[in-house]
Design a protein around this motif. Structure first.
Motif, mmCIF file in Angstrom:
data_model
loop_
_atom_site.group_PDB
_atom_site.id
_atom_site.type_symbol
_atom_site.label_atom_id
_atom_site.label_comp_id
_atom_site.label_asym_id
_atom_site.label_seq_id
_atom_site.Cartn_x
_atom_site.Cartn_y
_atom_site.Cartn_z
ATOM 1 N N VAL A 366 0.838 -1.206 0.000
ATOM 2 C CA VAL A 366 0.000 0.000 0.000
ATOM 3 C C VAL A 366 0.867 1.249 0.000
ATOM 4 O O VAL A 366 0.645 2.184 -0.787
ATOM 5 C CB VAL A 366 -0.950 0.011 1.217
ATOM 6 N N GLU A 367 1.857 1.273 0.876
ATOM 7 C CA GLU A 367 2.688 2.465 1.011
ATOM 8 C C GLU A 367 3.544 2.696 -0.229
ATOM 9 O O GLU A 367 3.811 3.839 -0.618
ATOM 10 C CB GLU A 367 3.528 2.357 2.273
ATOM 11 N N SER A 368 3.940 1.618 -0.882
ATOM 12 C CA SER A 368 4.702 1.749 -2.128
ATOM 13 C C SER A 368 3.813 2.276 -3.252
ATOM 14 O O SER A 368 4.174 3.229 -3.955
ATOM 15 C CB SER A 368 5.291 0.394 -2.524
ATOM 16 N N LEU A 369 2.645 1.665 -3.440
ATOM 17 C CA LEU A 369 1.747 2.071 -4.520
ATOM 18 C C LEU A 369 1.264 3.503 -4.340
ATOM 19 O O LEU A 369 1.057 4.225 -5.326
ATOM 20 C CB LEU A 369 0.557 1.120 -4.596
ATOM 21 N N ASN A 370 1.081 3.914 -3.109
ATOM 22 C CA ASN A 370 0.615 5.273 -2.841
ATOM 23 C C ASN A 370 1.550 6.317 -3.433
ATOM 24 O O ASN A 370 1.109 7.397 -3.850
ATOM 25 C CB ASN A 370 0.484 5.487 -1.332
ATOM 26 N N LYS A 371 2.828 6.003 -3.528
ATOM 27 C CA LYS A 371 3.818 6.941 -4.049
ATOM 28 C C LYS A 371 3.956 6.859 -5.566
ATOM 29 O O LYS A 371 4.622 7.696 -6.176
ATOM 30 C CB LYS A 371 5.184 6.650 -3.424
ATOM 31 N N ARG A 372 3.303 5.866 -6.191
ATOM 32 C CA ARG A 372 3.614 5.571 -7.591
ATOM 33 C C ARG A 372 2.416 5.577 -8.532
ATOM 34 O O ARG A 372 2.586 5.540 -9.744
ATOM 35 C CB ARG A 372 4.299 4.195 -7.664
ATOM 36 N N ILE A 373 1.191 5.627 -7.997
ATOM 37 C CA ILE A 373 0.001 5.530 -8.855
ATOM 38 C C ILE A 373 -0.512 6.901 -9.273
ATOM 39 O O ILE A 373 -0.614 7.814 -8.451
ATOM 40 C CB ILE A 373 -1.121 4.760 -8.133
ATOM 41 N N ILE A 374 -0.828 7.014 -10.555
ATOM 42 C CA ILE A 374 -1.467 8.212 -11.097
ATOM 43 C C ILE A 374 -2.595 7.778 -12.023
ATOM 44 O O ILE A 374 -2.424 6.876 -12.851
ATOM 45 C CB ILE A 374 -0.463 9.094 -11.863
ATOM 46 N N ASN A 375 -3.755 8.424 -11.894
ATOM 47 C CA ASN A 375 -4.860 8.225 -12.836
ATOM 48 C C ASN A 375 -4.835 9.346 -13.863
ATOM 49 O O ASN A 375 -4.660 10.516 -13.516
ATOM 50 C CB ASN A 375 -6.211 8.243 -12.124
ATOM 51 N N ILE A 376 -5.001 8.979 -15.130
ATOM 52 C CA ILE A 376 -4.981 9.940 -16.220
ATOM 53 C C ILE A 376 -6.347 9.943 -16.908
ATOM 54 O O ILE A 376 -7.181 9.078 -16.624
ATOM 55 C CB ILE A 376 -3.848 9.619 -17.207
ATOM 56 N N PRO A 377 -6.629 10.914 -17.794
ATOM 57 C CA PRO A 377 -7.980 11.026 -18.379
ATOM 58 C C PRO A 377 -8.526 9.709 -18.908
ATOM 59 O O PRO A 377 -7.846 8.979 -19.629
ATOM 60 C CB PRO A 377 -7.760 12.046 -19.499
ATOM 61 N N SER A 378 -9.784 9.435 -18.557
ATOM 62 C CA SER A 378 -10.352 8.113 -18.769
ATOM 63 C C SER A 378 -11.746 8.124 -19.384
ATOM 64 O O SER A 378 -12.419 7.090 -19.412
ATOM 65 C CB SER A 378 -10.408 7.360 -17.427
ATOM 66 N N THR A 379 -12.215 9.265 -19.856
ATOM 67 C CA THR A 379 -13.547 9.332 -20.466
ATOM 68 C C THR A 379 -13.587 8.514 -21.746
ATOM 69 O O THR A 379 -12.727 8.695 -22.611
ATOM 70 C CB THR A 379 -13.923 10.788 -20.786
ATOM 71 N N PRO A 380 -14.565 7.614 -21.878
ATOM 72 C CA PRO A 380 -14.675 6.862 -23.134
ATOM 73 C C PRO A 380 -15.200 7.754 -24.242
ATOM 74 O O PRO A 380 -16.105 8.576 -24.010
ATOM 75 C CB PRO A 380 -15.668 5.747 -22.800
ATOM 76 N N LEU A 381 -14.650 7.619 -25.437
ATOM 77 C CA LEU A 381 -15.144 8.387 -26.574
ATOM 78 C C LEU A 381 -16.144 7.541 -27.348
ATOM 79 O O LEU A 381 -15.791 6.522 -27.950
ATOM 80 C CB LEU A 381 -13.989 8.809 -27.480
#
Length: 385
Positions: A366-381
């Motif tokens: 958990v502590e590792s992923l917390n420093k490394r995860i990013i969500n980027i634009p995800s709207t379906p076209l």
């Protein structure tokens, strides 16, 4: 940031044909407008109406369960799912620390105690092997009930959360629950349209919960649902969420403390139109994954998270994993300054002030992923609505 990141920004802007790209936007079409308009014209906009019934029926059929009970939001759905499943005051409920706060809040509303455990990088959800080892150490079986040896409280249930729509290792988790006599309640808030070994999420637990918030793959504006194969529990959930009112032509008789958690017919009408498009939404999101996989492969130190083995994910939020050489906040700052809305994962529950004293296991991943995860634009076209 280097030219690789600049190219990523250009590609995302070009894909969406706009300079500012939100993280996730709802997509509506004619059916939603028609159904909502019908609600307004008929006057059935509040807590009863044919669209509520229709939404519940269509959702249950889609997920593959006998019953769905529509409510005001996903948090309320999870709270009632836990209550009717058997979670009691002062019980401990196992959940990932890497989750949205609603998972922990729903438990707390029942005056139960969140108990945080680690996740696996394979799924971003609960790690069954680590959970088994942890429970064998911290727990003691007494009369078929698991007792936390450190707190003396009953450990009653396990709540896996399908992070960003990616199903957890459900077979292994079910085996752990059976071994320790624990109730499984899925937090499937993000996973409509996701499957584990060919079976839809939210159909494995005793009772399960979904969300239809404005940013979900399907939205009712604000809303959620309780899903189960147990008719008696579904009836009880429906009763509790409609203020525990005893059916009568005119009398107001309530037989216990209930909740005014009913989904309005207006919201359900919107949801009925959205459910008709789930397959298109998922297909478009999976196409978006292919697009991102191509452009992200050109950036060193970045990996696009892919659906786990034996699953088909809805890819609700596209997720990148940075390696340890990269600074998450620098990447977030750059992308957002360039108009590409991006977000970190939720702050782990065990680090929040209201939950920092809750029981917890080792949380290294958990502590590792917390420093490394990013969500980027995800709207379906969607080309055709």
């Amino acid at each position: 940031m280097n030219s690789e990141w600049s190219n990523l920004v250009k590609n995302i802007r070009h894909h969406y044909q706009q300079d500012f790209v939100p993280l996730h936007e709802p997509t509506f079409g004619k059916s939603e407008l028609n159904y909502v308009t019908d609600c307004i014209k008929t006057g059935w906009v509040s807590s009863v109406g044919s669209y509520v019934d229709g939404f519940e029926k269509a959702l249950a059929e889609m997920v593959g369960v006998k019953r769905a009970v529509a409510v005001v939001n996903g948090t309320a759905a999870l709270q009632i799912a836990l209550k009717v499943a058997g979670v009691k005051e002062n019980d401990e409920v196992i959940m990932p620390s890497l989750t949205f706060i609603a998972t922990a809040n729903a438990v707390t509303y029942l005056q139960a105690i969140p108990h945080f455990v680690d996740v696996t990088e394979r799924t971003l959800g609960l790690d069954p092997l680590k959970l088994d080892m942890y429970l064998s150490s911290v727990g003691s079986m007494q009369n078929d009930v698991l007792i936390n040896k450190e707190t003396g409280r009953v450990i009653r249930a396990v709540v896996p959360m399908h992070t960003f729509g990616h199903p957890v290792e459900l077979d292994e988790l079910i085996a752990v629950c059976e071994k320790y006599h624990l109730i499984l309640v899925e937090d499937a808030a993000e996973s409509l349209g996701s499957y584990y070994k060919g079976k839809h999420t939210a159909s494995f637990g005793k009772v399960n919960a979904m969300s239809f918030n404005g940013n979900k793959i399907v939205t009712t504006g604000g809303g959620g649902a309780i899903l189960t194969d147990d008719e008696a529990l579904a009836n009880y959930a429906k009763h509790l969420t409609t203020t525990a009112k005893v059916p009568h032509k005119w009398a107001y008789v309530h037989d216990e403390i209930g909740y005014n958690y009913r989904m309005p017919n207006l919201n359900a009408a919107l949801g009925c139109g959205q459910l008709e498009k789930v397959e298109k939404f998922v297909e478009a999101k999976r196409e978006l994954t292919v697009f991102y996989d191509d452009i992200l492969s050109k950036i060193n130190g970045v990996t696009l998270f892919k659906e786990p083995i034996h699953t088909k994910s809805n890819y609700w939020l596209q997720t990148i994993l940075l390696d340890d050489s990269m600074n998450r906040d620098e990447v977030l700052t750059y992308l957002n300054e360039q108009g590409v809305m991006s977000r970190p994962i939720w702050q782990p529950m065990h680090t929040l002030s209201m939950y920092e004293n809750c029981p917890k296991g080792d949380l290294t991943v958990v502590e590792s992923l917390n420093k490394r995860i990013i969500n980027i634009p995800s709207t379906p076209l969607i080309t055709s609505k």
